[in-house]
Design an enzyme around this catalytic site. Structure first.
Site, mmCIF file in Angstrom:
data_model
loop_
_atom_site.group_PDB
_atom_site.id
_atom_site.type_symbol
_atom_site.label_atom_id
_atom_site.label_comp_id
_atom_site.label_asym_id
_atom_site.label_seq_id
_atom_site.Cartn_x
_atom_site.Cartn_y
_atom_site.Cartn_z
ATOM 1 N N ASP A 45 4.404 8.951 -47.709
ATOM 2 C CA ASP A 45 4.069 9.675 -48.932
ATOM 3 C C ASP A 45 2.762 9.131 -49.500
ATOM 4 O OD1 ASP A 45 5.144 11.520 -51.234
ATOM 5 O OD2 ASP A 45 4.390 9.699 -52.201
ATOM 6 N N TYR A 50 -4.226 7.481 -54.478
ATOM 7 C CA TYR A 50 -3.834 6.142 -54.046
ATOM 8 C C TYR A 50 -4.996 5.378 -53.404
ATOM 9 C CZ TYR A 50 0.902 8.060 -54.622
ATOM 10 O OH TYR A 50 2.035 8.662 -55.102
ATOM 11 N N LYS A 79 -1.220 14.696 -52.002
ATOM 12 C CA LYS A 79 -1.146 15.332 -53.315
ATOM 13 C C LYS A 79 -2.530 15.679 -53.850
ATOM 14 C CE LYS A 79 2.828 12.359 -54.293
ATOM 15 N NZ LYS A 79 2.522 11.289 -53.334
ATOM 16 N N HIS A 112 -0.062 16.855 -57.881
ATOM 17 C CA HIS A 112 0.364 15.523 -58.330
ATOM 18 C C HIS A 112 0.902 15.538 -59.760
ATOM 19 C CE1 HIS A 112 -0.537 11.046 -57.323
ATOM 20 N NE2 HIS A 112 0.557 11.151 -58.030
ATOM 21 N N PHE A 218 13.402 1.875 -57.864
ATOM 22 C CA PHE A 218 13.782 0.550 -58.357
ATOM 23 C C PHE A 218 13.430 0.368 -59.829
ATOM 24 C CE2 PHE A 218 12.663 -0.635 -53.740
ATOM 25 C CZ PHE A 218 13.896 -0.172 -53.297
#
Length: 319
Positions: A45, A50, A79, A112, A218
């Site tokens: 992904d 990024y 994205k 995004h 998480f």
């Protein structure tokens, strides 16, 4: 147990456990992707934002060259960034990301954020990020989402993306897109974890046949280094999660991932630790009891960690 989800329009099988590339450093990204493929990961992904798509693509290319996988064996998601929402920039942005990856098509291409910002050419700043290079301020632009989505549909027509979808969208926008979409969104990627369970959104997407990828599984863990963990205890250390993990002889990370997978959600954890990387992939191999599942869901406090309103008040898409 299922390891893939079939997308409604194409029937393409998207892996339920993928590897998230957010915050994977350029220096380690190629090796990380290559090693993840060696261990069995088949979904990566990524996103132009990024800043590591070239390196990720190098890892995939090396794995293909070494005979570990074929291109059709791996699922690559990218994205569209906020600065390329205008119809004349969508295809350009997708092609630029594809060139960085060294690919001819994306398996999945997402918007995004449902936020349009003033266009920034890659030659001026890449990744463009939130802040305009001229004054380091946020510059919203008036591009309606229908214009962006219509251009996204053209990517499918051109063979640049097999599937298209949304990220960081809520029910009202999803409803609106379905009023005009020629090609409906196949996937929604959103923040979901036990502190932000989003049951109503999950129910709505299942009703529409939209697959969901949960990010930040998480919880605050991913945001500590950014200083926006918002003062709550980490889920990996939470007593409820830790006790369940100890009882069933699994890691807290596996328990949190299983909680999402058990709802039919896909997950995209990241780990720089090889042992945890392997453990995360094994999260499809067990089930939580109904009691344990409910105990984890009971941690919900509607805590959203990724909120653009924290960057600029005009961007309060979750208000």
């Amino acid at each position: 147990m299922a390891t893939t989800v079939s997308l409604k329009r194409t029937g393409d099988k998207m892996p339920l456990v993928g590897f998230g590339l957010w915050k994977v450093t350029k220096e380690t990204c190629a090796d990380t992707v290559y090693n993840a493929i060696k261990e069995g990961y088949r979904l990566f992904d990524g996103a132009s934002d990024y800043g590591n798509e070239k390196e990720a693509g190098e890892g995939v290319a090396r794995a293909i060259k070494d005979g570990l996988v074929k291109r059709e064996d791996v699922w690559i998601t990218s994205k569209l960034w906020n600065t390329s929402h205008a119809k004349e920039h969508v295809s350009e942005a997708c092609k630029y990301s594809l060139s960085l990856w060294g690919l001819e098509y994306f398996d999945l291409y997402l918007v995004h954020f449902p936020i349009s910002l003033e266009y920034v050419p890659p030659s001026k700043k890449f990744p463009a990020e939130w802040w305009h290079p001229e004054d380091n301020k946020v510059h919203p632009s008036n591009v309606p989402f229908q214009e962006t989505w219509t251009a996204m549909e053209s990517l499918v027509d051109e063979g640049l993306a097999k599937n298209i979808g949304l990220s960081n969208a809520q029910g009202a926008l999803i409803y609106d897109v379905h009023r005009y979409a020629r090609i409906q969104p196949q996937v929604l990627q959103v923040e979901i974890h036990p502190y932000l369970t989003q049951e109503a959104l999950i129910k709505y997407c299942k009703h529409l046949g939209i697959a969901i990828t949960a990010y930040s599984s998480f919880g605050p863990q991913s945001y500590v280094e950014l200083g926006v963990q918002k003062g709550v205890p980490g889920l990996l250390e939470h007593d409820v999660v830790a006790k369940i993990a100890s009882k069933i002889n699994k890691t807290p990370a596996q328990v949190l991932l299983r909680w999402a997978l058990q709802q039919g959600l896909a997950v995209i954890p990241k780990s720089n630790n090889h042992q945890r990387l392997v453990q995360n992939l094994a999260s499809t191999g067990f089930e939580l009891s109904e009691e344990d599942f409910k105990a984890i869901s009971g941690l919900n406090i509607n805590l959203r960690l990724n909120d653009p309103a924290d960057i600029h008040p005009d961007l309060a898409i979750f208000a």
